[in-house]
Design a protein around this motif. Structure first.
Motif, PDB file in Angstrom:
ATOM      1  N   GLU A  45       0.834  -1.211   0.000  1.00 14.33           N
ATOM      2  CA  GLU A  45       0.000   0.000   0.000  1.00 14.33           C
ATOM      3  C   GLU A  45       0.865   1.256   0.000  1.00 14.33           C
ATOM      4  N   ALA A  46       1.921   1.269   0.845  1.00 21.11           N
ATOM      5  CA  ALA A  46       2.809   2.428   0.892  1.00 21.11           C
ATOM      6  C   ALA A  46       3.563   2.595  -0.424  1.00 21.11           C
ATOM      7  N   LEU A  47       3.969   1.472  -1.024  1.00 19.34           N
ATOM      8  CA  LEU A  47       4.690   1.538  -2.301  1.00 19.34           C
ATOM      9  C   LEU A  47       3.811   2.119  -3.401  1.00 19.34           C
ATOM     10  N   ILE A  48       2.565   1.680  -3.468  1.00 20.88           N
ATOM     11  CA  ILE A  48       1.642   2.198  -4.485  1.00 20.88           C
ATOM     12  C   ILE A  48       1.390   3.688  -4.266  1.00 20.88           C
ATOM     13  N   GLU A  49       1.260   4.100  -3.019  1.00 24.30           N
ATOM     14  CA  GLU A  49       0.995   5.508  -2.716  1.00 24.30           C
ATOM     15  C   GLU A  49       2.183   6.388  -3.105  1.00 24.30           C
ATOM     16  N   LEU A  50       3.404   5.945  -2.771  1.00 23.18           N
ATOM     17  CA  LEU A  50       4.584   6.739  -3.123  1.00 23.18           C
ATOM     18  C   LEU A  50       4.825   6.736  -4.627  1.00 23.18           C
ATOM     19  N   ASP A  51       4.556   5.620  -5.267  1.00 24.70           N
ATOM     20  CA  ASP A  51       4.765   5.539  -6.718  1.00 24.70           C
ATOM     21  C   ASP A  51       3.819   6.480  -7.461  1.00 24.70           C
ATOM     22  N   ALA A  52       2.660   6.712  -6.898  1.00 23.58           N
ATOM     23  CA  ALA A  52       1.682   7.599  -7.536  1.00 23.58           C
ATOM     24  C   ALA A  52       2.017   9.072  -7.338  1.00 23.58           C
TER      25      ALA A  52
END
Length: 419
Positions: free
Chosen positions: A201-208
């Motif tokens: 979840e954190a990875l997807i948020e930062l990637d966005a």
């Protein structure tokens, strides 16, 4: 199982309608019957929220899926824990055999377990190797898929445990190397149940976030079980799917979770990740000074070499005295001209001398000189005025008109005939 008695002649097999609804007990009983048709199943998961109260005949725990936010309530005999060959605690990966059950009194579902087997290190490592082989076969380890890291990231995403040594190391080393660097930190669980879901979840948020230039996933060292979330297939595929470069900084140098292979850069430690991602301002300034000094030295060397070359060119005779060649050539021209003039004069003088000699000879041998010595040229003149030299007496018979040329003139005469 027998169908419970219902009031008002409601049976378990009758259809429910708005006018003839089923009581709660009937619905609960039907659910219980359907669930128990599943029979015994083997289930793998991770133990969380273990409750074993002394003197009780039932132990309660939650079995959680390590890769998803899904869990099951489990009941079993405390004996399964006390007689287990290895200690089973919260966080242990286990395989259990049990039957689904539905408690009609409270309308709750649980899995009643009669056998628990711990998943050993060997089995975990074998699963990790199988996952490596699968991802490698799909080409996810291909170096050509690795995205380059920016030279100087303006904003870095950091996924790590809350107040962890990994977070402290990354932040302190990065800011010591480049004080202006900014971080967007996401604190998540880095081991145990729910770690994978939180990290993804954190990875997807930062990637966005378009302001994030690179993402670091950091965790300190630990056992194989502690690092299992970083060998999860879901997390590995999320790293591959990210558009922002991802750096894996998990554990220490010997630790190699699967995410190290799919990340764009593998760092040996969180400190190493900070050094690999953030350039050292002192080293970069020193490099700039060195390059500047080298370029200045190279420029000075080039200028000196060109100056030396110009001096050499200027000291050459043709450039030192540009008129010298012209003067030399002028002298040569003058010398050659004088020589040609002398040759011409000599030729003329010789020709004049030859002419005078020929003139003298001509004068000596010519008729004028002969006439001057007393001789005369006699010509017979015909009636038509034509004349011819008299070379014999027969050419001037008596009465012939004669023309006599002497040295100082011409005389007219008449022939008296031969003597």
């Amino acid at each position: 199982m027998s169908t419970p008695q219902t009031s008002g002649d409601v049976t378990a097999g009758g259809a429910s309608t708005a006018d003839d609804p089923w009581p709660v007990r009937v619905v609960s009983t039907k659910i219980k019957q359907w669930i128990e048709r599943l029979g015994g199943v083997w289930v793998e998961g991770q133990i969380t929220q273990l409750s074993r109260r002394p003197g009780t005949r039932t132990a309660f725990l939650t079995l959680r899926d390590p890769s998803a936010d899904v869990s099951l309530n489990v009941t079993c005999s405390p004996r399964l824990f006390s007689e287990a060959p290895v200690e089973l605690t919260e966080g242990s990966r286990v395989v259990v055999w049990g039957k689904p059950s539905f408690y009609t009194g409270r309308g709750t579902f649980s899995l009643h377990v009669t056998e628990i087997r711990a998943v050993g290190i060997g089995e975990l490592l074998a699963r990790i190797e199988r996952l490596k082989a699968l991802l490698k076969a799909e080409g996810l380890f291909d170096p050509r898929l690795k995205r380059p890291l920016p030279f100087l990231p303006g904003r870095i995403g950091l996924i790590t445990g809350r107040a962890s040594a990994a977070e402290r190391d990354v932040l302190s080393v990065s800011r010591r190397r480049w004080p202006e660097v900014q971080f967007e930190v996401r604190n998540t669980a880095v081991q145990g149940a729910g770690a994978v879901a939180q990290i993804v979840e954190a990875l997807i948020e930062l990637d966005a976030d378009p302001t994030i230039d690179v993402i670091i996933i950091a965790r300190g060292g630990g056992s194989v079980e502690d690092l299992l979330p970083f060998s999860d297939e879901t997390l590995c595929r999320a790293i591959v799917s990210a558009t922002t470069p991802v750096v894996s900084a998990i554990g220490h140098e010997p630790d190699n979770p699967v995410c190290d292979y799919v990340a764009d850069l593998r760092a040996a430690t969180p400190t190493d990740a900070a050094k690999r991602v953030v350039p050292d301002v002192v080293a970069e300034r020193a490099l700039v000074r060195e390059l500047r000094d080298r370029s200045a030295a190279a420029l000075r060397t080039w200028v000196t070499r060109e100056q030396r070359l110009l001096i050499q060119l200027r000291t050459r005779p043709v450039l030192a005295d540009p008129h010298a060649a012209i003067t030399q050539r002028a002298e040569d021209v003058a010398r050659l001209r004088d020589s040609a003039r002398r040759d011409v004069v000599r030729s003329i003088d010789r020709a004049v001398s030859d002419i005078q000699s020929l003139r003298s000879r001509l004068s000596a041998l010519g008729p004028a000189a002969t006439l001057a010595r007393g001789y005369a040229v006699v010509q017979a003149v015909d009636d038509d005025g034509a004349s011819h030299v008299v070379t014999a007496v027969d050419a001037a018979p008596a009465g012939a008109k004669l023309r006599v040329r002497v040295s100082d003139g011409v005389l007219r005469a008449t022939s008296a005939g031969p003597e």
